[in-house]
Design a protein around this motif. Structure first.
Motif, PDB file in Angstrom:
ATOM      1  N   PRO A  63      30.594  45.368  42.875  1.00 46.89           N
ATOM      2  CA  PRO A  63      30.873  45.837  42.255  1.00 46.89           C
ATOM      3  C   PRO A  63      32.035  45.312  40.988  1.00 46.89           C
ATOM      4  O   PRO A  63      32.833  45.817  39.938  1.00 46.89           O
ATOM      5  N   VAL A  64      32.736  43.635  40.775  1.00 51.87           N
ATOM      6  CA  VAL A  64      33.621  43.400  40.072  1.00 51.87           C
ATOM      7  C   VAL A  64      33.037  41.582  39.583  1.00 51.87           C
ATOM      8  O   VAL A  64      33.832  41.445  38.926  1.00 51.87           O
ATOM      9  N   ARG A  91      31.726  47.436  35.291  1.00 45.80           N
ATOM     10  CA  ARG A  91      32.977  47.626  35.394  1.00 45.80           C
ATOM     11  C   ARG A  91      33.856  46.987  34.190  1.00 45.80           C
ATOM     12  O   ARG A  91      34.881  47.106  33.720  1.00 45.80           O
ATOM     13  N   ALA A  93      35.904  39.482  37.659  1.00 44.40           N
ATOM     14  CA  ALA A  93      37.585  39.564  38.126  1.00 44.40           C
ATOM     15  C   ALA A  93      37.789  38.285  39.388  1.00 44.40           C
ATOM     16  O   ALA A  93      38.736  38.941  39.898  1.00 44.40           O
ATOM     17  N   ALA A 146      37.297  34.636  41.592  1.00 42.21           N
ATOM     18  CA  ALA A 146      36.123  33.924  42.575  1.00 42.21           C
ATOM     19  C   ALA A 146      35.739  35.025  43.609  1.00 42.21           C
ATOM     20  O   ALA A 146      36.825  36.126  43.775  1.00 42.21           O
ATOM     21  N   ASP A 147      34.983  35.015  44.964  1.00 45.74           N
ATOM     22  CA  ASP A 147      34.550  35.719  46.169  1.00 45.74           C
ATOM     23  C   ASP A 147      35.535  35.565  46.850  1.00 45.74           C
ATOM     24  O   ASP A 147      35.271  34.983  47.776  1.00 45.74           O
ATOM     25  N   ILE A 148      36.227  36.416  47.550  1.00 46.34           N
ATOM     26  CA  ILE A 148      37.327  36.076  47.617  1.00 46.34           C
ATOM     27  C   ILE A 148      36.704  35.876  49.852  1.00 46.34           C
ATOM     28  O   ILE A 148      37.296  35.449  49.982  1.00 46.34           O
ATOM     29  N   GLY A 182      39.419  33.133  38.974  1.00 43.82           N
ATOM     30  CA  GLY A 182      38.201  32.394  38.714  1.00 43.82           C
ATOM     31  C   GLY A 182      37.324  32.966  37.727  1.00 43.82           C
ATOM     32  O   GLY A 182      37.160  32.525  36.225  1.00 43.82           O
ATOM     33  N   GLU A 220      39.358  31.785  34.111  1.00 42.55           N
ATOM     34  CA  GLU A 220      38.603  30.145  34.209  1.00 42.55           C
ATOM     35  C   GLU A 220      37.306  30.082  33.381  1.00 42.55           C
ATOM     36  O   GLU A 220      37.432  29.292  33.002  1.00 42.55           O
ATOM     37  N   GLU A 259      46.135  34.276  41.409  1.00 38.57           N
ATOM     38  CA  GLU A 259      45.420  33.744  42.627  1.00 38.57           C
ATOM     39  C   GLU A 259      47.231  33.495  43.462  1.00 38.57           C
ATOM     40  O   GLU A 259      47.106  33.570  45.101  1.00 38.57           O
ATOM     41  N   PRO A 287      45.529  29.217  40.750  1.00 44.82           N
ATOM     42  CA  PRO A 287      44.039  28.881  39.867  1.00 44.82           C
ATOM     43  C   PRO A 287      43.698  27.943  39.691  1.00 44.82           C
ATOM     44  O   PRO A 287      43.906  26.768  39.503  1.00 44.82           O
ATOM     45  N   GLY A 288      42.441  27.512  41.084  1.00 50.60           N
ATOM     46  CA  GLY A 288      41.747  26.011  41.515  1.00 50.60           C
ATOM     47  C   GLY A 288      40.732  25.724  40.457  1.00 50.60           C
ATOM     48  O   GLY A 288      40.196  24.893  40.786  1.00 50.60           O
ATOM     49  N   PHE A 291      44.946  41.739  50.776  1.00 46.87           N
ATOM     50  CA  PHE A 291      44.153  42.365  49.855  1.00 46.87           C
ATOM     51  C   PHE A 291      43.091  43.017  50.228  1.00 46.87           C
ATOM     52  O   PHE A 291      43.374  43.952  49.588  1.00 46.87           O
ATOM     53  N   ARG A 343      42.898  47.614  50.587  1.00 52.07           N
ATOM     54  CA  ARG A 343      41.498  48.436  49.976  1.00 52.07           C
ATOM     55  C   ARG A 343      40.944  49.497  51.459  1.00 52.07           C
ATOM     56  O   ARG A 343      39.952  50.060  51.423  1.00 52.07           O
ATOM     57  N   LYS A 376      39.966  53.783  52.967  1.00 45.72           N
ATOM     58  CA  LYS A 376      38.966  54.320  54.133  1.00 45.72           C
ATOM     59  C   LYS A 376      38.963  55.322  55.587  1.00 45.72           C
ATOM     60  O   LYS A 376      39.454  54.795  56.447  1.00 45.72           O
TER      61      LYS A 376
HETATM   62  N1  3HC Z   1      35.671  38.924  46.074  1.00 45.44           N
HETATM   63  C1  3HC Z   1      35.396  39.797  46.423  1.00 45.44           C
HETATM   64  N2  3HC Z   1      35.557  41.391  46.557  1.00 45.44           N
HETATM   65  C2  3HC Z   1      36.638  41.867  45.859  1.00 45.44           C
HETATM   66  C3  3HC Z   1      36.914  40.984  44.494  1.00 45.44           C
HETATM   67  C4  3HC Z   1      37.020  39.984  44.618  1.00 45.44           C
HETATM   68  N3  3HC Z   1      37.220  38.668  44.008  1.00 45.44           N
HETATM   69  N4  3HC Z   1      37.580  42.153  43.690  1.00 45.44           N
HETATM   70  C5  3HC Z   1      37.902  43.472  44.129  1.00 45.44           C
HETATM   71  N5  3HC Z   1      36.618  43.498  45.217  1.00 45.44           N
HETATM   72  C6  3HC Z   1      35.969  44.213  46.003  1.00 45.44           C
HETATM   73  C7  3HC Z   1      37.029  45.562  46.947  1.00 45.44           C
HETATM   74  O1  3HC Z   1      37.284  44.453  48.154  1.00 45.44           O
HETATM   75  C8  3HC Z   1      36.478  46.362  46.882  1.00 45.44           C
HETATM   76  O2  3HC Z   1      35.427  45.631  47.816  1.00 45.44           O
HETATM   77  P1  3HC Z   1      35.289  47.737  48.330  1.00 45.44           P
HETATM   78  O3  3HC Z   1      35.180  48.453  47.271  1.00 45.44           O
HETATM   79  O4  3HC Z   1      33.743  47.208  50.136  1.00 45.44           O
HETATM   80  O5  3HC Z   1      36.306  48.069  49.223  1.00 45.44           O
HETATM   81  C9  3HC Z   1      35.779  46.329  45.657  1.00 45.44           C
HETATM   82  O6  3HC Z   1      34.965  45.203  45.186  1.00 45.44           O
HETATM   83  C10 3HC Z   1      36.571  47.481  44.784  1.00 45.44           C
HETATM   84  O7  3HC Z   1      37.750  46.558  43.961  1.00 45.44           O
HETATM   85  P2  3HC Z   1      38.760  47.880  44.287  1.00 45.44           P
HETATM   86  O8  3HC Z   1      39.368  48.982  44.678  1.00 45.44           O
HETATM   87  O9  3HC Z   1      39.978  47.278  43.744  1.00 45.44           O
HETATM   88  O10 3HC Z   1      38.817  48.369  42.359  1.00 45.44           O
HETATM   89  P3  3HC Z   1      39.400  47.868  41.334  1.00 45.44           P
HETATM   90  O11 3HC Z   1      38.793  48.792  39.956  1.00 45.44           O
HETATM   91  O12 3HC Z   1      40.745  49.114  41.784  1.00 45.44           O
HETATM   92  O13 3HC Z   1      40.773  46.971  40.933  1.00 45.44           O
HETATM   93  C11 3HC Z   1      40.204  44.770  40.360  1.00 45.44           C
HETATM   94  C12 3HC Z   1      39.352  46.272  40.471  1.00 45.44           C
HETATM   95  C13 3HC Z   1      41.238  44.715  39.751  1.00 45.44           C
HETATM   96  C14 3HC Z   1      39.366  43.196  39.892  1.00 45.44           C
HETATM   97  C15 3HC Z   1      40.341  44.564  41.796  1.00 45.44           C
HETATM   98  O14 3HC Z   1      40.083  44.584  42.292  1.00 45.44           O
HETATM   99  C16 3HC Z   1      41.485  42.807  41.495  1.00 45.44           C
HETATM  100  O15 3HC Z   1      42.637  42.738  42.203  1.00 45.44           O
HETATM  101  N6  3HC Z   1      40.545  41.354  42.460  1.00 45.44           N
HETATM  102  C17 3HC Z   1      40.744  41.165  42.821  1.00 45.44           C
HETATM  103  C18 3HC Z   1      41.345  39.880  41.566  1.00 45.44           C
HETATM  104  C19 3HC Z   1      41.943  38.560  42.010  1.00 45.44           C
HETATM  105  O16 3HC Z   1      42.197  38.089  42.527  1.00 45.44           O
HETATM  106  N7  3HC Z   1      41.050  37.831  41.527  1.00 45.44           N
HETATM  107  C20 3HC Z   1      41.191  36.588  41.802  1.00 45.44           C
HETATM  108  C21 3HC Z   1      40.663  35.741  43.262  1.00 45.44           C
HETATM  109  S1  3HC Z   1      40.337  33.871  43.497  1.00 45.44           S
HETATM  110  C22 3HC Z   1      40.349  33.353  42.399  1.00 45.44           C
HETATM  111  O17 3HC Z   1      39.887  33.277  41.434  1.00 45.44           O
HETATM  112  C23 3HC Z   1      40.475  31.113  42.945  1.00 45.44           C
HETATM  113  C24 3HC Z   1      39.455  30.507  41.681  1.00 45.44           C
HETATM  114  O18 3HC Z   1      40.850  30.479  40.573  1.00 45.44           O
HETATM  115  C25 3HC Z   1      39.444  29.813  42.255  1.00 45.44           C
END
Ligand code: 3HC
Length: 699
Positions: free
Chosen positions: A22-23, A57, A61, A63-65, A102, A105, A125, A132-133, A273, A277, A281
């Motif tokens: 989704p993201v 959308r 957004a 890395a894949d957490i 990411g 980044e 992060e 931010p790695g 995190f 979410r 449900k």
């Molecule tokens: N990885 C895996 N799954 C993710 C994700 C991510 N980064 N971001 C969102 N998802 C999943 C959610 O768990 C949710 O799953 P579900 O429907 O099964 O419950 C689905 O995507 C939709 O997410 P939201 O319900 O949060 O949707 P919103 O529209 O309300 O918000 C968003 C969207 C603002 C992008 C919010 O999801 C968010 O803040 N995501 C995390 C962003 C984040 O923290 N990014 C940094 C990751 S760490 C990183 O990047 C490390 C790098 O520096 C190396």
């Protein structure tokens, strides 16, 4: 070619599209796909520039957490972003939605960035206990300056595209359709002969930073960052960005990132995190359940709680009536609301115009008939069943059919309340936490007869008023307070055993709680606890149970509001009171309770393991749906720090076997009444499982 990243030509511009709903998280297939597409673009003689675009959308957004608990597979993101940056032809990132972590980044490794004005960018992060790695700590200071970059990374808050543009993170804002705008931008680069620009080549102006800059920054973030590991790691990365050559600083970033990843804090924050979410449900209330429109709300009771509840609705533009029993109470309530808003205006968090708009949405009334058209009525009156009865019988006669009748009770039986009406299917508990306009938790209590429609409406409503709704079932105290009682019980018992209140509070605070249990008791009012204990039909048969609360209340020491409780107060400053220590000693002697040497470790074990055991009972009884829901309740409603991930996650971190052994130790000392491990804990220890595993086994 990759299934989630595609490559197409629009004239002499290559469009690389990420499509990973989704993201558009940077999962392994996305990283692989990006690497392949960039390679193809580099080799494609017909493409002079590229646009990185995302379907759906949002831009990427982050890395894949979900991958963070597994070994990371190549190519890692830092490698991919350098491959992009090293490309000899320009790449333009086209941003919509949220370019986070990411995602930003990756965008910063592109040579240019354009965005629609509704987009947001950020490096959140820190909220996951990470930094931010993938070169973010090195690139953002180069683009936005050291101070702005630190502010963004330490707060984790995203910024609107317009601000990012002003700070130089985004090169241009695009009107109209993003992809077309970005392609046009890329074509213009080609026509003007502009090639790649590397963010890493930007020099950080270290000379302009005061010598004490980082020391001052650490001081300024100390309060917000208390107990958290990641913020200091981020500062270290930025220090490296300032002091070291780029690739040396990137190596440092990588090493510090790995430390964060391996930390229990990051595991707990990632757990939060997903917990936040998951909590939305409800397995037996499907997403497509019909919902009722909430266009007019009424709150019965204009005290501090009722007023705070009303503000939540006015803040999001929903008109709300506040009903009181007499003019004086009504005026007092409205004045409190006004003073609250004025405080926010003073802090510049609200404009006068916004305040006026909110105030105009709140209508005071003394007349029950005025609420006849309300779609939702929330009762926030005295916490006694007889008063609730009076109110709900009245609501049943004046409210229109289909109105949701909610009680803000913090402990009483919602089924009993529902039975005061002829429409129990419309009755639900909406337990707000004080101060109701600030705290993010909403405990939503479903009664045995509450309809799915009403549940679905209230779960959605929580989001509308910017709260986290946790759905629970009926029992005394529901999830939050029921688990809080054993925590207070142990704090109280330790007071009798000679543990000074200020020491116990300090240990709990150092563990991470916003306030220690005694300070909270004084703040909430000891009389409130005392009254709750009296309402509790199944109270433990134990004369020492919360003994000091009763003693202090009988002496008129009600807490902060009376200037003395467990502490005495000089203004709002809590001061240890030898009189209380003497009282505790005398009570202990009367009850034959020995004075003990209690270690800090024991304080933590007794406070939190007592709470965890109650949590396990709550899960077995089905009062909470999941352990992670309990964690959400505690982090959002009870000042538990996110880096612990809530009580149940904390139990998993400590290890259930260790929790179990400690409980057995206290059982030997105190007997079975409080310290018999919940059968669920016994079962999980035997199976070598965690609460989290138990939860996913059931899903
Ligand atoms: N990885 C895996 N799954 C993710 C994700 C991510 N980064 N971001 C969102 N998802 C999943 C959610 O768990 C949710 O799953 P579900 O429907 O099964 O419950 C689905 O995507 C939709 O997410 P939201 O319900 O949060 O949707 P919103 O529209 O309300 O918000 C968003 C969207 C603002 C992008 C919010 O999801 C968010 O803040 N995501 C995390 C962003 C984040 O923290 N990014 C940094 C990751 S760490 C990183 O990047 C490390 C790098 O520096 C190396």
């Amino acid at each position: 070619m990759s299934e989630v990243v595609s490559y197409a030509l629009e004239g002499d511009v290559a469009v690389i599209t990420v499509d990973n709903p989704p993201v558009n998280a940077l999962s392994l297939p996305v990283r692989r796909g990006l690497a392949q597409c960039v390679e193809r673009f580099a080799a494609d003689a017909s493409a002079k520039a590229a646009v990185l675009f995302c379907a759906g959308r949002t831009f990427i957004a982050g890395a894949d957490i979900t991958e963070f608990d597994k070994p990371i597979e190549e190519p890692w993101l830092p490698k991919v972003v350098h491959q992009m940056e090293d490309c000899v032809k320009p790449i333009v990132a086209a941003i919509h939605g949220t370019a986070l972590g990411g995602g930003l980044e990756t965008a910063m490794a592109c040579h240019y960035r354009v965005a629609v004005d509704t987009a947001q960018v950020g490096l959140p992060e820190v909220t996951l206990g990470l930094l931010p790695g993938a070169t973010g700590t090195q690139r953002l200071p180069r683009l936005a300056g050291v101070q702005a970059a630190l502010d963004a990374m330490i707060s984790g808050k995203p910024m609107p595209a317009k601000i990012a543009h002003e700070k130089g993170i985004i090169d241009a804002l695009v009107d109209g359709e993003l992809k077309a705008g970005a392609v046009k931008f890329a074509k213009a680069l080609v026509n003007e002969g502009k090639g790649p620009r590397k963010v890493r080549d930007i020099k950080i102006d270290a000379a302009s930073l005061p010598a004490t800059f980082f020391a001052d920054y650490r001081k300024s973030m100390a309060r917000e960052a208390r107990g958290f590991f990641a913020p200091e790691q981020i500062v270290k990365c930025v220090e490296a960005a300032v002091a070291l050559p780029y690739f040396d600083a990137v190596a440092r970033e990588n090493a510090l990132f790995m430390e964060c990843m391996a930390s229990t804090q990051s595991k707990a924050q990632r757990h939060m995190f997903f917990a936040e979410r998951e909590v939305a449900k409800v397995p037996d209330v499907p997403k497509d359940t019909a919902m009722r429109a909430i266009k007019q709300v009424a709150v019965i009771g204009g005290g501090t709680m009722g007023g705070g509840i009303a503000m939540n609705f006015a803040n999001v533009g929903i008109p709300v009536l506040v009903k009181e029993i007499n003019q004086e109470a009504l005026d007092r309530g409205m004045n409190i609301i006004r003073a609250n808003y004025e405080g926010t205006v003073k802090k510049s968090k609200l404009t006068q115009a916004q305040m006026d708009k909110c105030m105009a949405l709140i209508t005071p009334t003394l007349d029950y008939n005025a609420i006849g058209d309300a779609d939702l009525v929330i009762e926030a009156v005295f916490e006694t069943m007889s008063v609730k009865k009076e109110v709900f019988e009245k609501l049943d006669t004046v409210c229109k059919p289909g109105a949701i009748l909610a009680s803000n009770t913090s402990s009483l039986n919602v089924d009993e309340i529902a039975a005061f009406t002829k429409r129990p299917q419309d009755v639900i508990g909406l337990h707000f936490f004080a101060p109701a306009n600030v705290m993010t938790l909403l405990e939503i209590v479903r009664g045995a007869k509450t309809s799915k429609e009403v549940i679905a409406t209230c779960m959605t409503l929580a989001k509308t008023i910017r709260k986290i709704g946790a759905l629970v079932r009926v029992c005394f105290g529901f999830v939050g307070n029921r688990m809080y009682f054993p925590y207070v019980r142990e704090a109280q018992r330790m007071m009798l055993e000679g543990v000074a209140p200020e020491r116990l509070d300090r240990v709990a605070h150092e563990w991470g709680m916003a306030m220690g249990p005694h300070a909270v008791s004084d703040l909430s009012g000891l009389d409130v606890f005392d009254k709750l204990n009296k309402e509790w039909k199944d109270k433990p048969n134990d004369p020492s149970y919360c003994r000091m609360i009763g003693v202090l209340v009988s002496k008129g020491r009600l807490g902060q509001k009376s200037g003395a409780g467990i502490y005495k107060y000089e203004g709002r400053n809590a001061v240890p009171d030898p009189e209380v220590t003497a009282l505790a000693k005398a009570e202990a002697a009367a009850l034959n309770i020995p004075q003990l040497e209690v270690t800090d470790t024991e304080i933590i074990e007794r406070l939190f393991y007592a709470m965890i055991n109650e949590g396990a009972l709550i899960l077995e009884e089905g009062i909470a749906m999941r352990p992670s829901d309990i964690d959400v309740v505690y982090c959002h409603g009870y000042g538990m720090p996110r880096h612990r991930g809530g009580p149940m996650q904390y139990a998993d971190t400590v290890g259930l076997d260790r929790v179990y052994q400690a409980m057995q130790k206290y059982r030997t000392r105190y007997g079975d009444l409080y310290w018999t491990p919940a059968p669920l804990i016994e079962k999980l220890v035997k199976a070598g499982k965690t609460f989290e595993q138990w939860s996913s086994d059931r899903a």
